[in-house]
Every structure is written in C-alpha cells, then in structure tokens.
Scaffold this motif. Structure first.
Motif, PDB file in Angstrom:
ATOM      1  N   ARG A  17       0.839  -1.032   0.224  1.00 15.57           N
ATOM      2  CA  ARG A  17       0.065   0.006   0.087  1.00 15.57           C
ATOM      3  C   ARG A  17       0.683   1.165   0.040  1.00 15.57           C
ATOM      4  NH1 ARG A  17      -4.737  -1.670   0.378  1.00 15.57           N
ATOM      5  NH2 ARG A  17      -4.302  -3.204   2.287  1.00 15.57           N
ATOM      6  N   SER A  18       1.815   1.121   1.175  1.00 16.51           N
ATOM      7  CA  SER A  18       2.761   2.368   1.014  1.00 16.51           C
ATOM      8  C   SER A  18       3.701   2.626  -0.323  1.00 16.51           C
ATOM      9  CB  SER A  18       3.426   2.426   2.192  1.00 16.51           C
ATOM     10  OG  SER A  18       4.410   1.298   2.174  1.00 16.51           O
ATOM     11  N   GLU A  19       4.067   1.248  -0.871  1.00 18.47           N
ATOM     12  CA  GLU A  19       4.967   1.443  -2.170  1.00 18.47           C
ATOM     13  C   GLU A  19       4.253   1.918  -3.010  1.00 18.47           C
ATOM     14  OE1 GLU A  19       8.018   0.415  -2.592  1.00 18.47           O
ATOM     15  OE2 GLU A  19       8.275   0.095  -0.264  1.00 18.47           O
ATOM     16  N   ARG A  20       2.895   1.587  -3.297  1.00 15.32           N
ATOM     17  CA  ARG A  20       2.031   2.096  -4.380  1.00 15.32           C
ATOM     18  C   ARG A  20       2.003   3.708  -4.453  1.00 15.32           C
ATOM     19  NH1 ARG A  20      -0.446  -2.852  -3.632  1.00 15.32           N
ATOM     20  NH2 ARG A  20      -1.853  -2.046  -2.187  1.00 15.32           N
ATOM     21  N   ALA A  21       1.657   4.144  -2.962  1.00 16.83           N
ATOM     22  CA  ALA A  21       1.554   5.496  -2.944  1.00 16.83           C
ATOM     23  C   ALA A  21       3.224   6.185  -3.099  1.00 16.83           C
ATOM     24  CB  ALA A  21       1.355   5.843  -1.295  1.00 16.83           C
ATOM     25  N   PHE A  22       3.891   5.445  -2.895  1.00 17.64           N
ATOM     26  CA  PHE A  22       5.315   6.326  -3.285  1.00 17.64           C
ATOM     27  C   PHE A  22       5.623   6.439  -4.722  1.00 17.64           C
ATOM     28  CE2 PHE A  22       7.137   5.561   1.037  1.00 17.64           C
ATOM     29  CZ  PHE A  22       7.157   7.079   1.362  1.00 17.64           C
ATOM     30  N   ARG A  23       4.773   5.380  -5.474  1.00 13.92           N
ATOM     31  CA  ARG A  23       5.012   5.397  -7.353  1.00 13.92           C
ATOM     32  C   ARG A  23       4.433   6.688  -7.722  1.00 13.92           C
ATOM     33  NH1 ARG A  23       4.735  -0.377  -6.850  1.00 13.92           N
ATOM     34  NH2 ARG A  23       2.621  -0.238  -7.625  1.00 13.92           N
ATOM     35  N   THR A  24       3.118   6.768  -6.881  1.00  8.85           N
ATOM     36  CA  THR A  24       2.174   8.065  -7.410  1.00  8.85           C
ATOM     37  C   THR A  24       3.155   9.367  -7.048  1.00  8.85           C
ATOM     38  OG1 THR A  24       0.120   6.597  -6.968  1.00  8.85           O
ATOM     39  CG2 THR A  24       0.253   9.143  -7.127  1.00  8.85           C
ATOM     40  N   HIS A  25       3.559   9.358  -5.825  1.00  6.90           N
ATOM     41  CA  HIS A  25       4.367  10.623  -5.447  1.00  6.90           C
ATOM     42  C   HIS A  25       5.285  10.758  -6.393  1.00  6.90           C
ATOM     43  CE1 HIS A  25       1.775  10.796  -1.952  1.00  6.90           C
ATOM     44  NE2 HIS A  25       2.285  10.003  -1.056  1.00  6.90           N
ATOM     45  N   GLN A  26       6.364   9.887  -6.570  1.00  6.19           N
ATOM     46  CA  GLN A  26       7.536  10.226  -7.317  1.00  6.19           C
ATOM     47  C   GLN A  26       7.265  10.575  -8.884  1.00  6.19           C
ATOM     48  OE1 GLN A  26       9.680   6.330  -7.438  1.00  6.19           O
ATOM     49  NE2 GLN A  26      10.152   6.534  -5.145  1.00  6.19           N
ATOM     50  N   ASP A  27       5.850  10.121  -9.091  1.00  2.84           N
ATOM     51  CA  ASP A  27       5.615  10.841 -10.601  1.00  2.84           C
ATOM     52  C   ASP A  27       5.027  11.970 -10.349  1.00  2.84           C
ATOM     53  OD1 ASP A  27       4.685  10.286 -13.453  1.00  2.84           O
ATOM     54  OD2 ASP A  27       2.449  10.260 -12.476  1.00  2.84           O
ATOM     55  N   ARG A  28       4.086  12.327  -9.521  1.00  2.00           N
ATOM     56  CA  ARG A  28       3.174  13.579  -9.557  1.00  2.00           C
ATOM     57  C   ARG A  28       3.997  14.637  -8.956  1.00  2.00           C
ATOM     58  NH1 ARG A  28      -3.109  13.118  -8.433  1.00  2.00           N
ATOM     59  NH2 ARG A  28      -3.684  11.733 -10.163  1.00  2.00           N
ATOM     60  N   LEU A  29       4.674  14.614  -7.602  1.00  2.00           N
ATOM     61  CA  LEU A  29       5.417  15.278  -6.747  1.00  2.00           C
ATOM     62  C   LEU A  29       6.400  16.189  -7.505  1.00  2.00           C
ATOM     63  CD1 LEU A  29       5.284  16.865  -4.148  1.00  2.00           C
ATOM     64  CD2 LEU A  29       6.359  15.034  -3.131  1.00  2.00           C
ATOM     65  N   VAL A  30       7.049  15.192  -8.080  1.00  2.00           N
ATOM     66  CA  VAL A  30       8.465  15.813  -9.037  1.00  2.00           C
ATOM     67  C   VAL A  30       7.813  16.832 -10.033  1.00  2.00           C
ATOM     68  CG1 VAL A  30      10.320  15.283 -10.629  1.00  2.00           C
ATOM     69  CG2 VAL A  30       9.929  13.727  -8.626  1.00  2.00           C
ATOM     70  N   LYS A  31       6.734  16.524 -10.763  1.00  2.00           N
ATOM     71  CA  LYS A  31       6.189  17.319 -11.754  1.00  2.00           C
ATOM     72  C   LYS A  31       5.804  18.685 -11.180  1.00  2.00           C
ATOM     73  CE  LYS A  31       5.320  13.607 -15.068  1.00  2.00           C
ATOM     74  NZ  LYS A  31       5.796  12.579 -14.383  1.00  2.00           N
ATOM     75  N   GLU A  32       5.003  18.227  -9.955  1.00  2.00           N
ATOM     76  CA  GLU A  32       4.387  19.543  -9.572  1.00  2.00           C
ATOM     77  C   GLU A  32       5.481  20.659  -8.945  1.00  2.00           C
ATOM     78  OE1 GLU A  32       1.010  19.361  -6.852  1.00  2.00           O
ATOM     79  OE2 GLU A  32       0.067  17.507  -8.288  1.00  2.00           O
ATOM     80  N   LEU A  33       6.443  20.011  -8.424  1.00  2.00           N
ATOM     81  CA  LEU A  33       7.539  21.063  -7.690  1.00  2.00           C
ATOM     82  C   LEU A  33       8.148  21.668  -8.674  1.00  2.00           C
ATOM     83  CD1 LEU A  33       9.336  18.558  -4.859  1.00  2.00           C
ATOM     84  CD2 LEU A  33       7.708  20.628  -4.556  1.00  2.00           C
ATOM     85  N   ALA A  34       8.530  20.993  -9.964  1.00  2.00           N
ATOM     86  CA  ALA A  34       9.051  21.535 -11.117  1.00  2.00           C
ATOM     87  C   ALA A  34       8.008  22.583 -11.488  1.00  2.00           C
ATOM     88  CB  ALA A  34       9.187  20.648 -12.258  1.00  2.00           C
ATOM     89  N   TYR A  35       6.830  22.264 -11.750  1.00  2.00           N
ATOM     90  CA  TYR A  35       5.537  23.237 -12.162  1.00  2.00           C
ATOM     91  C   TYR A  35       5.758  24.559 -11.657  1.00  2.00           C
ATOM     92  CZ  TYR A  35       1.103  24.791 -13.600  1.00  2.00           C
ATOM     93  OH  TYR A  35      -0.040  25.589 -14.106  1.00  2.00           O
ATOM     94  N   HIS A  36       5.724  24.488 -10.085  1.00  4.07           N
ATOM     95  CA  HIS A  36       6.003  25.673  -9.299  1.00  4.07           C
ATOM     96  C   HIS A  36       7.210  26.248  -8.930  1.00  4.07           C
ATOM     97  CE1 HIS A  36       1.523  25.559  -8.495  1.00  4.07           C
ATOM     98  NE2 HIS A  36       1.880  24.134  -8.077  1.00  4.07           N
ATOM     99  N   GLY A  37       8.138  25.783  -9.710  1.00  4.52           N
ATOM    100  CA  GLY A  37       9.561  26.304  -9.725  1.00  4.52           C
ATOM    101  C   GLY A  37      10.158  26.173  -8.416  1.00  4.52           C
ATOM    102  N   ILE A  38       9.729  25.125  -7.494  1.00  2.39           N
ATOM    103  CA  ILE A  38      10.325  25.015  -6.229  1.00  2.39           C
ATOM    104  C   ILE A  38      11.624  24.272  -6.104  1.00  2.39           C
ATOM    105  CG2 ILE A  38       9.747  23.812  -3.966  1.00  2.39           C
ATOM    106  CD1 ILE A  38       6.782  24.575  -4.477  1.00  2.39           C
ATOM    107  N   THR A  39      12.430  24.543  -5.628  1.00  4.04           N
ATOM    108  CA  THR A  39      14.091  23.968  -5.564  1.00  4.04           C
ATOM    109  C   THR A  39      14.605  23.564  -4.303  1.00  4.04           C
ATOM    110  OG1 THR A  39      15.074  25.789  -5.992  1.00  4.04           O
ATOM    111  CG2 THR A  39      14.439  24.990  -7.805  1.00  4.04           C
ATOM    112  N   THR A  40      14.069  24.408  -3.140  1.00  7.45           N
ATOM    113  CA  THR A  40      14.589  24.314  -1.822  1.00  7.45           C
ATOM    114  C   THR A  40      13.735  23.295  -0.881  1.00  7.45           C
ATOM    115  OG1 THR A  40      13.367  26.230  -0.818  1.00  7.45           O
ATOM    116  CG2 THR A  40      15.528  26.612  -1.987  1.00  7.45           C
TER     117      THR A  40
END
Length: 381
Positions: free
Chosen positions: A239-262
C-alpha cells in the motif's frame, strides 16, 4: 449481399419476415424498414445515416486544441489521472475518459499496457487508526537533490497524516511523523514499518527482528502503547509502495511546475497544498464507522519521542555525554546525585535534559550550556 439473399428468399415466399430478419440479426420491424429504404433508394438506402455526421454532443475543436496545447506547454509527462485532477480544479467539465481519449488521440500520452492476472490484495484495516504505515523514499525530487520523503499514512483509508522531506531518513524523522499524527488525531494502535535500523535491531542479516532489544524508536512506541509490526518484503508494504510510486510521478512534476527547488519551500508546499489535494483524491472511507484513535490525555510527547540514555552521576555531580560534561545544578530536594542513575533526553533540535525518574533536573543547549534553572514540578513519561 446478406440483405439481397434474405430479400430473395422472402420474395420467393421461402422465408417469413421474421425468419429473414433473424438471418440479418435484426428484429422483424427493422427488416420492414430495410424493405422500405431499399424500395426508395436501392442498396445505398441501407447505409447507416449517421456515418460521416458529427455527434451533436461532440466537443468543439477549439476546446480539444486548447486542452492538448495546455498539456504540451505545461504538463508534458504527466499521467492522465494527474492531469485530469488539475483539469477538474481548473473548472473542466468533461469526463476522465474524454480527456484520456483526446490526449491519446493526439499521441501525447501512450495507451496503457494490458494488466496481468489480478492478485488479491491484503484487506484494509476496518477502522482509521488501527494500523498506520510509515516509510521513506529516496528520490531526486528536485533537479540535483536526493532527498528522503517521509510518509505516515493510514492503512484503512490511505489518509496521509504526515509528509515532509529530510536529508536522510532516521530516528528523528520517524519521531516527527508519529508526533504530527498523534498531535492531530491521537494515539493509534499499531505501526507497520520496514526493518530499517532505526526501527528494529536485526541480529542476522535478512532474518527476523529482535522484539526485545528495542531501538530508541521502538522504546518510544512501547512507552506509548503502540504495537510495531515488521514487514519482511516490499510486497508486504504494497500500500505504501504504490503511494510512493504516485508521489514520485506527481510530486516531481508539481514541484517543477511551481519552480520549487529548496527543501523549506517543498515542505511548505507539501503541508499546505499537495497532501490535502492527494488525500481529497485518493482517500477512501473505512469499512466501519468510527475511529480507533484515542486521546493522549496530555502525555508529554516531546519527552517520549526523543532519544533516552542512561548515565551514572560522577563524584563531581556531573555526567559525561558524548564528550560533553553536564553539571547538575543545586537542588533544594537533595545535596547531590553522586552515583545516582539518571536519564538523558536528546531532543530533535539537539538540546538535552537530565531526568531523575519523572523529575527534570536541568536543560542544556547542544554544547552543554545550562539553559534554565531546573523545574522541580515538571513531569515526564
């Protein structure tokens, strides 16, 4: 050709209309319609009149082009469900299937590979607060930075109670995830973790964990009455492994979308935006109504969720702790604590405190400087 054959047999009175219709796979009424259209326009009259005509419900071309242009310009690489979540928040009215079909038709996203045989998943816990998962994921969340994402989530609902980035997963980060959860919801029943060294002592590599020789984190969970459950494979933490796969896909893109680097900005985004949106989209209702969380009854969480070490006071009424000499100040209750066993607490900010039983004797900065006069009435767990 099938119609002409059926028509000939009917005309020769070798078949009834009902039998001729059955040959064509239609009802008797449809066969009579075919007869009328054939008499009026010949074989061309049998063509489906809808062929070549656009559906009245078809989306305007401008809307489709705007959707695809938006995906190309700002969301390239996002999967369909992630993009659809943004589309709905932006006021989109079309269905998920419509959005997926438009992106696939434009070849902006690939069609998913057919899934294999279904494997039955472990049944979820019945109530929120019965079993929680905690784990960390090391990933390049922003360009050039490998951080650990620490997640504490509920098995029953997939509700993410705590999410934050740290440089490296460890005892302090695990304490923080549990503290965030307890402060917001109360004490829970059990915690499911991997066999990381900050969670468990494992005498033999790949063997069973030692449930008697507790780590600092294990001691704190025992003190709070929370059962710890060790997972022996990635599949056990599915359950947590599947959640992390979603985070690794979505969160990377959203941080880049908002220009967050710190890391500081990323943690703010996690707490203020991402975690709330993720829970709203993926959280499921528990099988049973109610909650297994219980109130803490003013338990001193800061003094439980920290590192504890035993020391013996020396003849000079001092103790040694990691190359520091901590002087115990004068105490109105006893002259000195020479040869007495005391307990040193090291907090997440590296400040220290000395306890004798439930009573705090003194607090210190990370360099061993005495912070305040001892509060004789302060209690600890």
């Amino acid at each position: 050709m099938n119609f002409e054959n059926a028509l000939t047999l009917w005309t020769e009175q070798r078949l009834t209309q009902q039998e001729a219709a059955r040959m064509l796979g239609v009802c008797e009424r449809t066969f009579r319609r075919y007869l009328q259209r054939y008499e009026e326009s010949g074989l061309d009259g049998l063509n489906d009149q809808r062929l070549g005509q656009a559906s009245a419900r078809r989306a305007p071309v401008d809307e489709v082009m705007a959707l695809c242009d938006r995906y190309r310009s700002r969301h390239i690489g996002w999967n369909v469900r992630h993009f659809y979540a943004w589309y709905c928040k932006s006021g989109g009215q079309r269905s998920y299937t419509w959005v997926k079909n438009q992106l696939q038709t434009a070849r902006l996203v690939p069609k998913a590979v057919k899934r294999g045989a279904h494997r039955k998943q472990r049944e979820r816990a019945a109530l929120a607060g019965m079993i929680l998962h905690q784990d960390g994921s090391t990933h390049q969340w922003v360009p050039g930075q490998m951080w650990d994402l620490i997640v504490t989530m509920d098995d029953a609902t997939s509700d993410h109670y705590s999410m934050f980035f740290v440089d490296e997963e460890g005892t302090i980060s695990s304490f923080q995830g549990v503290k965030d959860t307890i402060a917001a919801h109360g004490l829970f029943c059990a915690l499911y973790t991997d066999r990381g060294t900050h969670y468990w002592h494992t005498p033999e590599a790949g063997g069973k964990v030692d449930k008697k020789n507790l780590t600092q984190f294990g001691r704190a969970m025992h003190q709070l009455g929370i059962e710890m459950i060790a997972a022996y494979s990635p599949e056990a933490r599915g359950r947590s492994e599947r959640a992390f796969r979603t985070h690794q896909d979505r969160l990377v893109k959203e941080l880049a979308y908002h220009g967050i680097t710190t890391m500081a900005a990323a943690n703010r985004y996690l707490s203020e935006v991402y975690r709330l949106a993720f829970n709203a989209e993926f959280m499921e209702p528990a099988r049973e109504p109610g909650s297994a969380f219980v109130p803490t009854l003013n338990a001193p969480l800061d003094d439980i969720l920290c590192e504890h070490y035993e020391r013996t006071v020396g003849r000079n009424n001092c103790i040694s702790f990691e190359r520091l000499t901590l002087q115990i100040p004068a105490d109105p209750y006893r002259c000195n604590y020479v040869k007495t066993k005391v307990r040193v607490h090291r907090y997440p900010d590296n400040t220290l405190a000395i306890f004798h039983g439930p009573r705090k004797l003194a607090s210190y900065l990370s360099d061993g400087t005495l912070m305040t006069e001892p509060n004789q009435n302060q209690q600890a767990a």
